[in-house]
Write an enzyme that holds these catalytic residues in place. Sequence first.
Site, PDB file in Angstrom:
ATOM      1  N   CYS A 157     -30.926 -17.435  10.079  1.00 22.26           N
ATOM      2  CA  CYS A 157     -32.015 -18.251   9.542  1.00 22.26           C
ATOM      3  C   CYS A 157     -32.486 -19.304  10.560  1.00 22.26           C
ATOM      4  CB  CYS A 157     -31.568 -18.863   8.220  1.00 22.26           C
ATOM      5  SG  CYS A 157     -32.924 -19.285   7.123  1.00 22.26           S
ATOM      6  N   HIS A 175     -27.934 -15.124   4.350  1.00 25.27           N
ATOM      7  CA  HIS A 175     -26.746 -15.910   4.079  1.00 25.27           C
ATOM      8  C   HIS A 175     -25.846 -15.043   3.217  1.00 25.27           C
ATOM      9  CE1 HIS A 175     -28.590 -19.450   5.783  1.00 25.27           C
ATOM     10  NE2 HIS A 175     -29.684 -19.159   5.125  1.00 25.27           N
TER      11      HIS A 175
HETATM   12  N1  GLN Z   1     -36.018 -24.287   7.875  1.00 26.42           N
HETATM   13  C1  GLN Z   1     -36.081 -22.877   8.025  1.00 26.42           C
HETATM   14  C2  GLN Z   1     -37.007 -22.207   7.031  1.00 26.42           C
HETATM   15  O1  GLN Z   1     -37.079 -22.609   5.875  1.00 26.42           O
HETATM   16  C3  GLN Z   1     -34.678 -22.304   7.983  1.00 26.42           C
HETATM   17  C4  GLN Z   1     -34.042 -22.316   6.615  1.00 26.42           C
HETATM   18  C5  GLN Z   1     -32.607 -21.890   6.612  1.00 26.42           C
HETATM   19  O2  GLN Z   1     -31.925 -21.882   7.645  1.00 26.42           O
HETATM   20  N2  GLN Z   1     -32.085 -21.561   5.435  1.00 26.42           N
HETATM   21  O3  GLN Z   1     -37.676 -21.271   7.426  1.00 26.42           O
END
Ligand code: GLN
Length: 237
Positions: free
Chosen positions: A98, A197
């Site tokens: 992510c 995740h």
């Molecule tokens: N801030 C990033 C997004 O929302 C990554 C989010 C995350 O790592 N869960 O795209």
Amino acid sequence: MNEQQYNLRVAHLYGDLMNTYGDYGNIIALRYYAQQIGVDVTDQLVSLGDDFNPDNFDFALFGGGQDYEQSIVAPDLQRIGREVTRFIENDGPIIAVCGGYQLLGNYFIMADGTRVEGIGAMNIYTENQSTSRFIGNVTIKNSETGEEYHGFENHQGRTYLSDQERPLGQIVVGNGNNGEDGSEGVIYRNVFGTYFHGPILTRNGNLALRMLELALVRKYPTIDWHSKLANVTPEFF
Ligand code: GLN
């Protein structure tokens, strides 16, 4: 040779800031499988102000984080960007999740429209969507191996690959990289980037064993790791 002489040293990149949904579990999963074939796995936090020497590590985890954490990490990452890129170009295996995945690319755009520079270790980029997010369970299939992977996505960023990378998988259920082209994640050399995740290696023992083998073959090329790992049962959650 005593089997305990084998070990993998994992760099947990910015693990104190980038660890959404317990991405550290990826290291626990790697260790769980490695122990079964007598391989020790140690991990070390590499965070703000720390050096990253690619020769000191055999694997890296760069977990997820929200825009705020990413805006703190991004400038510091520029400082060690050349070394991280050297690790990648020397086929060092990385699982990047992510926000960490986004920062290895050219840039990403935060929800509020601010552009944040990545290190360009991969030729990917991430645009924003200001009013919605991709949230939910995802299933993908890797077209080369036929393996299926399961995960949970929660991101606003929309990531696009270039023709130098291939996706980690094709979407069966969910949104993945951008909700448009049916791709999820990236494979570039031994970098596995993903929005999953879960953590991804905990939920997908097939991928954990694949990455473990990559790391071991790279470090100890004369050992038949494939045969050793054939006796290890992958777990799925
Ligand atoms: N801030 C990033 C997004 O929302 C990554 C989010 C995350 O790592 N869960 O795209």
